[in-house]
Design an enzyme around this catalytic site. Structure first.
Site, PDB file in Angstrom:
ATOM      1  N   ASN A 170       0.863  -1.187   0.000  1.00 56.36           N
ATOM      2  CA  ASN A 170       0.000   0.000   0.000  1.00 56.36           C
ATOM      3  C   ASN A 170       0.894   1.230   0.000  1.00 56.36           C
ATOM      4  OD1 ASN A 170      -2.883  -1.077   0.420  1.00 56.36           O
ATOM      5  ND2 ASN A 170      -1.634  -2.211   1.906  1.00 56.36           N
ATOM      6  N   GLU A 171       1.133   1.743  -1.181  1.00 52.56           N
ATOM      7  CA  GLU A 171       2.058   2.859  -1.363  1.00 52.56           C
ATOM      8  C   GLU A 171       1.356   4.180  -1.001  1.00 52.56           C
ATOM      9  OE1 GLU A 171       5.064   2.203  -1.795  1.00 52.56           O
ATOM     10  OE2 GLU A 171       5.504   0.864  -3.468  1.00 52.56           O
TER      11      GLU A 171
END
Ligand code: F6R
Length: 278
Positions: A170-171
């Site tokens: 989850n950037e």
């Protein structure tokens, strides 16, 4: 300043701990001691569930950080009778596309680092499938979410952290309520992975990852970070405000999160800013 009383570990080393923004921070002198502590917690949970005749649902991570936890779980299995027959696992992520037998696949990583050495049932292992066809990815990701819920939800989620502040993949920009999905990897993340792929141009652009919301549904979350190169992002994650620019800050509100660090990863934290309420 509300640093909790210092504990001693088995080697009589100090463990410093405090709470900030709802995150319990535990700092060990060495990564090995930090890893053994988390492995002991996992083993205790597995045994407790087995005594109650129940399954233990673990969320697992790959990368260099959790390797020593897995090594210690293997030792506990071999030398201290720890059975993983009642364990069900869900891994955070997998590159996309990725064949399970490829050198860089997380399926291969997990087999080599843990599963091949313990008595877990292959039917109980879940890792996002990097071979799903693009037109089926959305449906597949929903099935992964459903499988976690059907298993009863994750009891303990192990996390590492990327230099971008990603948990799973989850950037920055990920939403707090995000669920399992196909994502685009940041350049920093791809650069960090490039050595495993023989260059940036051969490093995947995409991955399937559990979402932030998926991770937050876990009953306990233990995030490990080791080394000076993680100290800046650890500082922003613990002491910064909740923001999608550092997805690990979404962990603040969870209620049962520990950051388990070595002293190098904790070196930029300021314990004197610990929460007054804890
Ligand atoms: C891996 C994962 C990633 C890693 C992170 C740190 O399953 O979800 O978030 O935990 O990129 O990687 P290492 O441990 O290699 O520094």
């Amino acid at each position: 300043m509300l640093i909790q009383p210092t504990e001693k570990n088995d080697d009589n080393d100090d463990i410093v701990q405090w709470v900030r923004n709802g995150i319990a921070v535990r700092v060990f002198g060495e990564a090995a001691d930090a890893s053994n502590s988390v492995a002991a917690e996992i083993a205790s949970l597995i045994r407790q569930r087995a005594d109650d005749g129940e399954q233990c649902i673990l969320g697992l991570a790959t990368g260099s950080t959790p390797v020593r936890v897995y090594r210690e779980l293997i030792r506990l299995h071999r030398e201290e009778n720890l059975s993983m027959k009642n364990v069900v696992t869900f891994n955070l992520d997998e590159y996309f596309p990725m064949k399970p037998n490829a050198a860089q696949s997380y399926v291969r990583f997990m087999n080599e680092q843990l599963f091949d050495h313990v008595d877990i049932s292959p039917d109980n292992i879940h890792i996002p499938d990097g071979t799903v066809t693009p037109d089926r990815v959305t449906e597949y990701c929903q099935q992964y979410e459903d499988a976690i819920d059907t298993a009863g939800g994750i009891d303990l989620q192990l996390l590492g952290i990327g230099r971008t502040g990603h948990v799973g993949f989850n950037e920055p920009g990920s939403e707090q309520a995000s669920t399992t999905r196909l994502v685009r990897l940041c350049e920093i993340t791809r650069t960090d992975a490039a050595k495993d792929f023989g260059g940036l141009e051969k490093t995947p652009q995409l991955a399937i990852t559990m979402g932030v919301g998926t991770i937050l549904r876990s009953r306990r979350i233990r995030l490990l970070a080791f080394g000076e190169h993680k100290s800046a992002i650890v500082e922003r994650s613990v002491q910064g405000a909740i923001s999608d620019s550092v997805p690990a800050t979404y962990l603040h509100d969870h209620g049962n999160v520990e950051f388990v660090l070595d002293s190098a990863a904790a070196s930029k934290l300021n314990p004197s800013t610990a929460d007054v309420s804890h």
